[in-house]
Design an enzyme around this catalytic site. Structure first.
Site, PDB file in Angstrom:
ATOM      1  N   GLU B  29       0.949  -1.186   0.087  1.00  0.00           N
ATOM      2  CA  GLU B  29       0.057   0.061   0.033  1.00  0.00           C
ATOM      3  C   GLU B  29       0.799   1.249  -0.093  1.00  0.00           C
ATOM      4  OE1 GLU B  29      -1.993  -1.253   3.312  1.00  0.00           O
ATOM      5  OE2 GLU B  29      -3.095  -2.640   2.296  1.00  0.00           O
ATOM      6  N   LEU B  56      -6.409  -1.749  -0.614  1.00  0.00           N
ATOM      7  CA  LEU B  56      -6.499  -2.313   0.903  1.00  0.00           C
ATOM      8  C   LEU B  56      -6.884  -3.795   1.215  1.00  0.00           C
ATOM      9  CD1 LEU B  56      -7.123   1.222   2.764  1.00  0.00           C
ATOM     10  CD2 LEU B  56      -5.244   0.494   1.362  1.00  0.00           C
ATOM     11  N   GLU B  58      -4.957  -6.557   2.054  1.00  0.00           N
ATOM     12  CA  GLU B  58      -3.796  -7.348   2.396  1.00  0.00           C
ATOM     13  C   GLU B  58      -3.810  -8.840   2.493  1.00  0.00           C
ATOM     14  OE1 GLU B  58      -5.451  -5.340   4.684  1.00  0.00           O
ATOM     15  OE2 GLU B  58      -4.179  -3.521   4.380  1.00  0.00           O
ATOM     16  N   GLN B  80       2.671  -1.691   5.942  1.00  0.00           N
ATOM     17  CA  GLN B  80       2.856  -0.285   6.843  1.00  0.00           C
ATOM     18  C   GLN B  80       2.706  -0.557   8.330  1.00  0.00           C
ATOM     19  OE1 GLN B  80      -0.046   2.599   5.493  1.00  0.00           O
ATOM     20  NE2 GLN B  80       1.035   2.580   3.258  1.00  0.00           N
ATOM     21  N   PHE B  86      -1.130  -9.972  11.787  1.00  0.00           N
ATOM     22  CA  PHE B  86      -1.986 -10.977  12.072  1.00  0.00           C
ATOM     23  C   PHE B  86      -3.165 -11.204  11.085  1.00  0.00           C
ATOM     24  CE2 PHE B  86      -1.068  -8.574  16.412  1.00  0.00           C
ATOM     25  CZ  PHE B  86      -0.183  -9.551  16.658  1.00  0.00           C
ATOM     26  N   HIS B 128      -1.503  -0.823  16.505  1.00  0.00           N
ATOM     27  CA  HIS B 128      -0.267  -0.347  15.453  1.00  0.00           C
ATOM     28  C   HIS B 128       0.941  -0.662  16.095  1.00  0.00           C
ATOM     29  CE1 HIS B 128      -3.293   1.219  13.039  1.00  0.00           C
ATOM     30  NE2 HIS B 128      -2.619   1.793  12.090  1.00  0.00           N
TER      31      HIS B 128
END
Lengths: 322, 321
Positions: B29, B56, B58, B80, B86, B128
């Site tokens: 991305e 988007l 993944e 990113q 996960f 994050h």
């Protein structure tokens, strides 16, 4: 490869039927452990699709994958040896029923996770474009995969990048025991339409109809026009998995099963005058030979249980230090 | 002599491999814009069909890279956010990692997965801030955790050339590091550790950004305790021979590990040393995130759960007695 003549189509289906019946008997006798997901009833889909492919075309297969791999040309002897867990199997006994695959024939794995093959097929198709090849990649999946996000993501990427992918939905009416009516909002064709992917529904019990529809889709993909979607309406005559023989499940009526059995794709296919008996006998002999080959194969050496985990020969530590 | 930043080290590795091998390609991305610092300039130089901006999706693009690898390409996939691993654990651990064994070695999956900014980035909160290298080592995916710009370059090159799937974690805490590069940048072999600072009293195993904490503690304690700073560089496969040799010299062991304590990398390092019968003079220690840690947002809370220099210094002192 499956030949596209009437005799070739019939032979392809008879081989799968005989293979599955043989496998079922080896499950019953305990020679195949873990059971299988029988393809019986759906033969016209694998054979019709693969008859429209070139040898260099590729496919991703599923947990119910024996038919796809055989229709792409796999040796039934080594395939059966794989189901019996022998070193002489296609995967050296490391894959079994759910993962039996011959990569040299363009089978990019048979996948135990529903819908997981679709992005892999899209990636192989992306690579083909990069490499200037005009090959097409087929991804087989069932109606259960219609509810997997990764399939929808892969359809988006394939449409966006005009990848030469053919999405083949084998709608056999049930995701294990859950009916399509109970599991799918909207429809298979509407999902394809949402991404602008041309889609058609085909009688999945009619091998010639499947072959012709695949031919159109493959031509479109090869010409650079991007992916297509086929919904093959079919039925599995057996249970989802052989364990269903032990646990009595009651999710399909006897009448429903009978009505589909009357549309048996092998009965509806005419291989040509006098051909049926000849082919049946020839396939029967081949399967007898396959059983012989499979059961006489050596069991893999437990010392090599982690062989092939890494391509560079990295040897993982053993569970118990020595 | 030139200054090389960590991010530039990764960027140069990628550029060199894209230039060397036409099969190398990049998916991710915002890779065209170079948002995560790994890919600036690469799309302009190599084209949008080799440095590919993805939607988007993944899960799909991670397995799309696998499909491309099976068809002869050598994809690099950028994530990113570390916690996205996960989301794609299925595609890496269950698909790419298993295909070689499950097909009896008929095919391999040379895919490289890169996370430029793994671990806490101050203020990015619960979803994050993970640093999931222990997880990938556990399932057996080759797992790299370079600490320095030159190692980042060398290990990324090796990852791309490796025939198997490899995950490279670039620690957020090391991305700003710059180092003087005096020699030519070269590939670093996977599975080889590095001793940043030799010492005689204690071996401190520290990976990723924790290497800098270990070096600071070693410097601080110099004169009192002689600390050897051992950087495995590769979490899996681990360089047991080098660690055994180090511990044989020092007889004491501390592990700094930015994983949760339960079933984390630090536990394995200690066990591996003990199992080998290393002549430890004192009980080994480890400094980790707590069991089951989820990093909270507020900076003080975030820091409270990460291995700190204070904890490391205390652990080093503790193993001396």
């Amino acid at each position: 490869m499956t030949e596209s003549t009437p005799a070739g189509l019939y032979r392809g289906m008879r081989l799968i039927r005989a293979f599955e019946e043989t496998a079922l008997s080896l499950v019953r006798s305990g020679e195949i452990v873990g059971g299988i997901h029988p393809y019986i009833g759906q033969e016209a889909v694998a054979v019709g699709v693969c008859a429209a492919l070139r040898p260099d075309d590729q496919l991703t297969s599923t947990h119910r994958g024996h038919g796809h791999v055989l229709a792409k040309g796999a040796d039934p002897r080594r395939m059966l040896a794989e189901l019996a867990g022998r070193e002489s199997g296609l995967n050296r006994g490391r894959g079994g029923s759910m993962h039996a695959a011959d990569l040299s024939l363009g089978v990019l794995g048979a996948n135990g996770i529903v819908g997981a093959g679709a992005p892999i097929a899209a990636g192989a198709a992306w690579a083909a474009l990069r490499q200037g090849l005009d090959r097409v990649v087929v991804t087989f999946f069932g109606d259960g995969a219609l509810n997997q996000g990764v399939l929808l993501e892969a359809m988006n990427l394939a449409a966006l990048w005009r990848l030469p992918v053919l999405f083949v939905c084998e709608n056999n009416g049930y995701a294990t025991t859950l009916s399509v009516q109970a599991g799918v909002a909207g429809s298979a064709l509407a999902r394809a339409a949402a991404f602008g992917i041309p889609a058609e529904a085909v009688d999945g019990m009619d091998v010639e109809a499947v072959r012709l529809a695949t031919e159109r889709a493959v031509e479109r993909a090869r010409s650079g026009a991007g992916p297509s979607f086929l919904e093959c309406r079919t039925y599995r005559f057996e249970g989802h998995h052989t364990m269903e023989r032990r646990v009595r499940l009651n999710y399909r009526s006897a009448e429903e099963i009978d009505s589909w059995r009357r549309r048996d794709p092998l009965e509806r296919c005419d291989p040509g005058a006098g051909q049926r008996a000849v082919i049946d006998r020839e396939v029967g002999e081949l399967m007898a030979e396959a059983v012989e080959f499979a059961l006489n194969g050596a069991h893999p050496d437990p010392a090599g249980a982690l062989d092939h985990l890494y391509a560079d020969g990295l040897l993982p530590r053993a569970g118990v230090p020595t | 002599m030139t200054k090389l930043s960590y991010a530039k080290g990764l960027n140069r590795a990628l550029a060199d491999e894209l230039a060397r091998d036409p099969a190398v390609c990049v998916f991710g991305e915002d890779v065209g814009a170079g948002l995560a610092g790994l890919t600036p300039g690469l799309q302009a130089r190599f084209g949008a069909d080799r440095v590919v901006d993805t939607p988007l999706s993944e899960q799909a693009f991670t397995s799309l890279a696998l499909g491309a690898a099976l068809a002869g390409m050598r994809p690099v996939v950028e994530f990113q956010i570390p916690s996205l691993l996960f989301l794609v654990f299925e595609q890496i651990a269950n698909q790419a990692h298993k295909i070689s064994l499950m097909t009896g070695g008929q095919i391999t999956a040379p895919v490289t997965y890169v996370v430029p900014g793994s671990g806490s980035r101050d203020g990015w909160a619960g979803q994050h801030s993970d640093h999931p290298y222990s997880l990938f080592a556990h399932v057996g995916v080759k797992t790299l955790l370079p600490a320095t710009p030159a190692d980042a370059y060398g290990l990324l090159v090796s990852a791309i050339r490796d025939p198997d799937p490899v995950v490279l974690f670039a620690p957020a805490g090391a991305l700003a590091v710059r180092e003087d590069v005096t020699t030519e940048l070269v590939p670093v072999p996977i599975g080889s550790a590095r001793i940043h600072r030799p010492g005689e009293d204690v071996t401190v195993v520290a990976a990723g950004a924790l290497v800098y904490d270990a070096l600071a503690v070693a410097e601080e304690l110099a004169g009192q305790i002689s600390v050897e700073v051992f950087d495995p560089r590769t979490v899996y496969p681990f360089d047991w021979a080098a660690l055994s040799a180090s511990v044989a010299r020092t007889g004491r062991l501390v592990v700094a590990d930015d994983s949760n304590r339960m079933c984390g990398f630090g536990a394995e390092v200690i066990t591996g040393v003990v199992e080998r019968g290393a002549p430890l003079r004192t009980a080994p220690r480890r400094v980790t995130r707590p069991d089951g840690a989820v990093l909270p947002f507020a900076l003080g809370l975030d820091r409270a759960l990460q291995p700190s220099r204070d904890q490391l210094r205390d652990a080093v002192r503790a193993v001396m007695f």
